[in-house]
Design a protein around this motif. Structure first.
Motif, short mmCIF file in Angstrom:
data_model
loop_
_atom_site.label_atom_id
_atom_site.label_comp_id
_atom_site.label_asym_id
_atom_site.label_seq_id
_atom_site.Cartn_x
_atom_site.Cartn_y
_atom_site.Cartn_z
N PRO A 34 -1.16 -3.94 2.08
CA PRO A 34 0.06 -4.76 1.95
C PRO A 34 1.23 -4.25 2.78
O PRO A 34 1.90 -5.04 3.45
N SER A 35 1.49 -2.95 2.76
CA SER A 35 2.68 -2.47 3.50
C SER A 35 2.46 -2.57 5.01
O SER A 35 3.37 -2.94 5.75
N GLY A 36 1.24 -2.31 5.47
CA GLY A 36 0.96 -2.39 6.91
C GLY A 36 1.04 -3.82 7.42
O GLY A 36 1.60 -4.09 8.48
N PHE A 53 -4.84 -1.39 13.12
CA PHE A 53 -6.20 -0.85 13.15
C PHE A 53 -6.64 -0.57 11.71
O PHE A 53 -5.97 0.16 10.98
N GLU A 54 -7.73 -1.20 11.31
CA GLU A 54 -8.20 -1.11 9.93
C GLU A 54 -9.64 -0.61 9.93
O GLU A 54 -10.50 -1.20 10.57
N LYS A 55 -9.88 0.46 9.21
CA LYS A 55 -11.23 1.06 9.28
C LYS A 55 -12.29 0.25 8.53
O LYS A 55 -13.47 0.32 8.86
N GLY A 61 -6.61 -3.91 1.91
CA GLY A 61 -6.45 -2.64 1.19
C GLY A 61 -6.60 -2.85 -0.31
O GLY A 61 -7.57 -3.44 -0.78
N GLY A 62 -5.58 -2.39 -1.05
CA GLY A 62 -5.66 -2.41 -2.51
C GLY A 62 -5.25 -3.72 -3.16
O GLY A 62 -5.12 -3.79 -4.40
N ILE A 63 -5.06 -4.77 -2.36
CA ILE A 63 -4.59 -6.04 -2.96
C ILE A 63 -5.69 -6.69 -3.79
O ILE A 63 -5.46 -7.11 -4.93
O1 48F Z 1 -4.18 1.50 0.24
P1 48F Z 1 -3.56 0.34 0.89
O2 48F Z 1 -3.58 -0.95 0.18
O3 48F Z 1 -2.09 0.78 1.37
P2 48F Z 1 -0.59 0.42 0.94
O4 48F Z 1 -0.05 -0.59 1.87
O5 48F Z 1 -0.72 -0.28 -0.49
C1 48F Z 1 -1.08 0.42 -1.65
C2 48F Z 1 -1.51 -0.59 -2.68
O6 48F Z 1 -2.63 -1.30 -2.23
C3 48F Z 1 -1.86 0.00 -4.04
C4 48F Z 1 -0.74 0.62 -4.79
C5 48F Z 1 0.47 -0.06 -5.22
O7 48F Z 1 0.79 -1.24 -5.12
O8 48F Z 1 -0.78 1.77 -5.15
O9 48F Z 1 -2.89 0.98 -3.86
O10 48F Z 1 0.12 1.69 0.79
O11 48F Z 1 -4.26 0.09 2.30
C6 48F Z 1 -4.46 1.12 3.22
C7 48F Z 1 -5.45 0.63 4.27
O12 48F Z 1 -5.57 1.63 5.28
C8 48F Z 1 -6.93 1.71 5.68
C9 48F Z 1 -7.70 1.48 4.38
O13 48F Z 1 -9.03 1.09 4.62
C10 48F Z 1 -6.86 0.41 3.71
O14 48F Z 1 -7.28 -0.90 4.05
N1 48F Z 1 -7.13 3.03 6.30
C11 48F Z 1 -7.09 4.24 5.69
N2 48F Z 1 -7.29 5.23 6.57
C12 48F Z 1 -7.47 4.63 7.79
C13 48F Z 1 -7.37 3.22 7.62
C14 48F Z 1 -7.73 5.12 9.12
N3 48F Z 1 -7.83 6.42 9.37
N4 48F Z 1 -7.87 4.22 10.12
C15 48F Z 1 -7.76 2.88 9.87
N5 48F Z 1 -7.52 2.37 8.64
#
Ligand code: 48F
Length: 252
Positions: A34-36, A53-55, A61-63
């Protein structure tokens, strides 16, 4: 007549064109959570050249899972205007607190982000940073399957004026600075405290090292601030804050 090889050519040509076009960016965002994605959306709307870039294969992500797989997310008043801007539906739960469907949030946010001009490269892992003379100026990328299978395959490089670590709880990208002694510590996220975590995720959204911003849970992880569970207003506000700050700097 439909030739099999024509399908291959269409894919390879169009993908390579976009990859070549993304070798030099204003902003490289790591992680399509969400934040990205919100950061990417506002950056692209502001005229920046940006790629995410998303792995994983899937973005969001966590949505998707809401809370414990109950696919609803909660958003507070401060972030409601971002839901409105993106055209995401929500229902009031009580005054100042809203509930949205996680699948609608993930799909609509992704769609609006892509349509705003952000190129999302999924299945691409950022395995390192480019750091020159005290400035983060790019990311080092490799295919996720290469990383998963630990194949000895060298990566490629993307140049960017700014990089955003939006990798969530692990602050994966900022870890590379720690391991090289370029920053002192990453305390990791604190225990669950939704109200404080939400407030601090926005406050902690900042340029943690020249050229590198942190958003969302990565911002709290690098600052030792609390986790907050399935409330997402802070994630959206954090992405927008990083975008606004970077856009200002790009214009300087
Ligand atoms: O974890 P994530 O959703 O990040 P966020 O924007 O949001 C957090 C919430 O989803 C939730 C919360 C509160 O609302 O606590 O957890 O902080 O998304 C992070 C994304 O980064 C990708 C991962 O697969 C995920 O989709 N990611 C992580 N490491 C890498 C990556 C990497 N080295 N290269 C590419 N993508």
């Amino acid at each position: 007549m439909l030739k099999d090889v024509e399908i291959t050519r269409a894919i390879v040509e169009s993908y390579m064109k976009e990859l070549l076009d993304s070798l030099t960016l204003d902003v490289a965002i790591v992680g399509a959570g969400p934040s990205g994605m919100v950061a990417g959306y506002y950056l692209a709307k502001g005229g920046a050249k940006v790629a995410i870039f998303e792995k994983k294969l899937s973005i969001g992500g966590g949505i998707w899972g809401g809370g414990m797989g109950f696919n609803k997310i909660v958003v507070q008043e401060e972030a409601r205007e971002i839901l409105d801007e993106l055209g995401i539906n929500y229902k009031p739960f009580r005054e100042g607190l809203y509930v949205a469907d996680a699948v609608e949030v993930a799909t609509t946010l992704a769609s609006r982000t892509v349509k705003a001009g952000v190129k999302i490269f999924n299945m691409v892992e950022v395995e390192d940073l480019v750091v020159k003379e005290g400035w983060v100026c790019g990311v080092v990328i490799n295919w996720t399957p290469v990383k998963m299978t630990s194949l000895h395959v060298d990566p490629l490089t993307i140049e960017a004026k700014y990089v955003i670590d939006s990798t969530g709880h692990g602050a994966q990208v900022t870890q590379h600075l720690l391991k090289r002694g370029l920053i002192e510590k990453i305390p990791g996220e604190g225990a669950m405290w939704a109200e404080m975590g939400e407030k601090l995720t926005v406050e902690n959204t900042r340029e943690i090292y020249p050229g590198l911003y942190v958003t969302g849970m990565a911002a709290n992880a690098v600052s030792g601030a609390p986790r907050m569970g399935p409330i997402f207003g802070g994630m959206f506000l954090s992405g927008r804050k990083a975008a606004r700050e970077i856009l200002k700097k790009l214009k300087e």
